[in-house]
Design a protein around this motif. Structure first.
Motif, short mmCIF file in Angstrom:
data_model
loop_
_atom_site.label_atom_id
_atom_site.label_comp_id
_atom_site.label_asym_id
_atom_site.label_seq_id
_atom_site.Cartn_x
_atom_site.Cartn_y
_atom_site.Cartn_z
N LEU A 19 0.72 -1.42 0.07
CA LEU A 19 -0.05 0.04 0.13
C LEU A 19 0.83 1.28 0.23
N ALA A 20 2.06 1.15 0.37
CA ALA A 20 2.94 2.27 0.60
C ALA A 20 3.80 2.39 -0.73
N ALA A 21 3.89 1.51 -1.65
CA ALA A 21 4.61 1.35 -2.79
C ALA A 21 4.44 2.54 -3.93
N GLU A 22 5.20 2.72 -4.68
CA GLU A 22 4.78 3.72 -5.76
C GLU A 22 3.99 2.88 -6.89
N PRO A 23 2.53 3.18 -6.95
CA PRO A 23 1.69 2.46 -7.72
C PRO A 23 1.92 2.27 -9.09
N THR A 24 2.27 3.46 -9.77
CA THR A 24 2.41 3.26 -11.25
C THR A 24 3.81 2.32 -11.69
N THR A 25 4.60 2.18 -10.93
CA THR A 25 5.88 1.03 -11.19
C THR A 25 5.30 -0.49 -10.63
N ALA A 26 4.22 -0.72 -10.03
CA ALA A 26 3.87 -1.93 -9.53
C ALA A 26 3.64 -2.88 -10.64
N HIS A 27 3.96 -3.89 -10.79
CA HIS A 27 3.79 -4.88 -11.88
C HIS A 27 2.43 -5.71 -11.71
N ILE A 28 1.46 -5.44 -12.84
CA ILE A 28 0.28 -6.12 -12.54
C ILE A 28 -0.01 -7.12 -13.76
N THR A 29 -0.34 -8.55 -13.47
CA THR A 29 -0.60 -9.38 -14.55
C THR A 29 -2.09 -9.60 -14.61
N CYS A 30 -2.52 -9.67 -15.92
CA CYS A 30 -3.87 -9.99 -16.23
C CYS A 30 -4.40 -11.37 -16.09
N GLU A 31 -5.42 -11.47 -15.54
CA GLU A 31 -5.79 -12.86 -15.25
C GLU A 31 -6.64 -13.48 -16.53
N SER A 32 -6.91 -12.58 -17.42
CA SER A 32 -7.62 -13.16 -18.71
C SER A 32 -6.51 -13.84 -19.72
N CYS A 33 -5.30 -12.88 -19.92
CA CYS A 33 -4.54 -13.00 -20.97
C CYS A 33 -3.13 -13.47 -20.41
N GLU A 34 -2.84 -13.36 -19.18
CA GLU A 34 -1.61 -13.59 -18.51
C GLU A 34 -0.29 -12.68 -18.99
N GLN A 35 -0.74 -11.59 -19.60
CA GLN A 35 0.18 -10.56 -19.98
C GLN A 35 0.47 -9.62 -18.85
N GLY A 36 1.56 -9.11 -18.51
CA GLY A 36 2.02 -8.33 -17.28
C GLY A 36 2.67 -7.00 -17.69
N GLY A 37 2.65 -6.11 -16.86
CA GLY A 37 3.59 -4.95 -17.11
C GLY A 37 3.27 -3.97 -16.17
N PRO A 38 3.97 -2.73 -16.09
CA PRO A 38 3.70 -1.61 -15.02
C PRO A 38 2.09 -1.04 -15.00
N VAL A 39 1.59 -0.86 -13.78
CA VAL A 39 0.42 -0.22 -14.04
C VAL A 39 0.27 0.83 -14.63
N ALA A 40 1.29 1.83 -14.89
CA ALA A 40 1.32 2.97 -15.59
C ALA A 40 1.02 2.67 -17.14
N THR A 41 1.26 1.37 -17.70
CA THR A 41 0.82 1.00 -19.01
C THR A 41 -0.70 0.62 -19.28
N LEU A 42 -1.27 0.56 -18.33
CA LEU A 42 -2.72 0.18 -18.07
C LEU A 42 -3.81 1.37 -19.02
N THR A 43 -4.55 0.99 -19.80
CA THR A 43 -5.69 1.86 -20.52
C THR A 43 -6.52 2.21 -19.25
N THR A 44 -6.45 3.63 -19.23
CA THR A 44 -7.28 4.12 -18.12
C THR A 44 -8.43 5.28 -18.49
N TYR A 45 -9.51 5.09 -17.78
CA TYR A 45 -10.77 5.85 -17.73
C TYR A 45 -11.09 6.22 -16.63
#
Length: 87
Positions: A19-45
């Protein structure tokens, strides 16, 4: 697993690191396609209440965040994992 259990306070340090980490550099992995990358690369609305973030590879909803009455709500229902580096 053993029969001894603790309450959620036992993981306070680990959760605090997430919860204290820099969120945009956190690595997130998609449950559907298993691709991953930094939160900063997600398409955001953005909406007045919060945001929805989608996988740039397959378009699956990964993360929702909202602020209501001084509380922040976070859903990672479409994410397989969220990894952060300790400082």
């Amino acid at each position: 697993m053993n029969d001894q259990h603790l309450d959620g306070n036992a993981v306070a340090g680990m959760l605090g690191a997430v919860l204290a980490a820099e969120p945009t550099t956190a690595h997130i992995t998609c449950e559907s396609c298993e691709q991953g990358g930094p939160v900063a690369t997600l398409t955001t609305y953005l909406t007045p209440m919060g945001a929805t973030l989608y996988c740039p590879s397959c378009g699956a909803l990964l993360l929702r965040v909202a602020e209501v009455n001084g509380r922040v709500w976070l859903s990672l229902s479409g994410a397989r994992s969220l990894q952060v580096s300790r400082p």
